[in-house]
Write an enzyme that holds these catalytic residues in place. Structure first.
Site, PDB file in Angstrom:
ATOM      1  N   ASP A   7       0.931  -1.184  -0.095  1.00 42.41           N
ATOM      2  CA  ASP A   7      -0.051  -0.053   0.162  1.00 42.41           C
ATOM      3  C   ASP A   7       0.879   1.145  -0.053  1.00 42.41           C
ATOM      4  OD1 ASP A   7      -2.270   1.627   0.169  1.00 42.41           O
ATOM      5  OD2 ASP A   7      -2.268   1.802   2.608  1.00 42.41           O
ATOM      6  N   GLU A  68      -0.757  -1.267  -4.832  1.00 45.08           N
ATOM      7  CA  GLU A  68      -2.281  -0.397  -5.140  1.00 45.08           C
ATOM      8  C   GLU A  68      -2.027   0.500  -6.371  1.00 45.08           C
ATOM      9  OE1 GLU A  68      -4.707   3.012  -2.828  1.00 45.08           O
ATOM     10  OE2 GLU A  68      -4.826   0.759  -1.787  1.00 45.08           O
ATOM     11  N   ASP A 141      -2.908   1.186   6.993  1.00 46.53           N
ATOM     12  CA  ASP A 141      -1.717   0.740   5.992  1.00 46.53           C
ATOM     13  C   ASP A 141      -1.398  -0.643   5.945  1.00 46.53           C
ATOM     14  OD1 ASP A 141      -1.368   3.757   5.175  1.00 46.53           O
ATOM     15  OD2 ASP A 141      -1.203   3.639   7.296  1.00 46.53           O
TER      16      ASP A 141
END
Length: 196
Positions: A7, A68, A141
Site C-alpha cells: 500500500d 495499489e 496501511d
C-alpha cells in the site's frame, strides 16, 4: 504462491507478505508499515522506502508484488507521492525479475469483502477473519497491504486465464493477417497463361 502486498504512501507505506494455499486459503507471513517524516526531503523519503522494500524482497523472496494502483484524488501532491513510491517499488521488483501487478482499491475491496464500496473497517474485519488473526492489523496501511496481497492471490488464476486468452487471440489475429496478406499478394501477382 508468495505475494508481497504494498500500500504505497510517502508518510506510511504498508508492506505485507502472504502465502496462498489450497483453494482460498491464505496465510500471513509478515506485515509492517514503513514511515518517513513529512519534513524530510523527497529523495531521502523515497530512499528510505526503497531500502526497506529491497530488504523485504531479499528476505521474503516473493513470487509476485501486488501494488495499489494510484487513482485520481483532489490532493494532487498526495497522488504524486503515492505514484512515486509505487514506481520505486516496481523498479526494485523488476531488478529481481519479480512480476508486478497493480490493483485498484475497488478491485481489492470487492475481492476481500464482496463489496467494491466497502469502508476501511469492513476491509480490516474481513482481513482479520480471512487470515485468522488474533487482533486487527493496525494501522490501516498494514490492513490495506494484506488486502492487496489477498486480492492478488484470489485474482491470480483469472489474471492467468485472461493472459492466456489474450495470447491466443493475438496468435489468431497474426495468423489471420498472414493469410489475408498471402491472398492479397496472390491476387496481385501477374497471371501467367499456360502455353498450348
Amino acid at each position: 504462491m508468495r505475494v508481497m502486498g504494498v500500500d504505497p504512501g510517502l508518510t506510511r507505506c504498508g508492506l505485507s507478505v502472504v502465502e496462498s494455499g489450497r483453494g482460498r486459503t491464505v496465510t500471513a507471513l509478515d506485515v509492517d508499515v514503513v514511515r518517513t517524516p513529512a519534513d524530510s526531503p523527497l529523495p531521502l523519503r523515497l530512499l528510505a522506502i526503497s531500502d526497506a522494500v529491497e530488504h523485504w524482497l531479499d528476505t521474503h523472496v516473493p513470487d509476485v508484488l501486488a501494488i495499489e494502483r494510484v487513482f485520481s484524488q483532489h490532493n494532487v501532491s498526495t497522488v504524486m507521492g503515492t505514484a512515486q513510491v509505487g514506481g520505486v517499488i516496481a523498479v526494485a521488483a523488476a531488478r529481481r525479475g519479480i512480476d508486478v501487478h497493480f490493483h485498484t482499491p475497488t478491485e481489492v475491496k470487492a475481492a476481500v469483502t464482496g463489496n467494491g464500496a466497502a469502508d476501511k473497517a469492513q476491509v480490516t474485519a474481513m482481513i482479520t477473519r480471512i487470515l485468522a488473526l488474533q487482533a486487527k492489523p493496525t494501522p490501516a496501511d498494514a490492513a490495506d497491504a494484506l488486502a492487496l496481497a489477498i486480492c492478488h492471490c484470489w485474482r491470480a488464476p483469472m489474471i492467468a486465464r485472461m493472459a492466456e486468452a489474450n495470447s491466443k487471440a493475438e496468435a489468431l489475429v497474426a495468423q489471420s493477417r498472414a493469410t489475408y496478406a498471402a491472398k492479397v499478394a496472390a491476387a496481385r501477382a501477374p497471371k501467367v497463361k499456360a502455353a498450348r
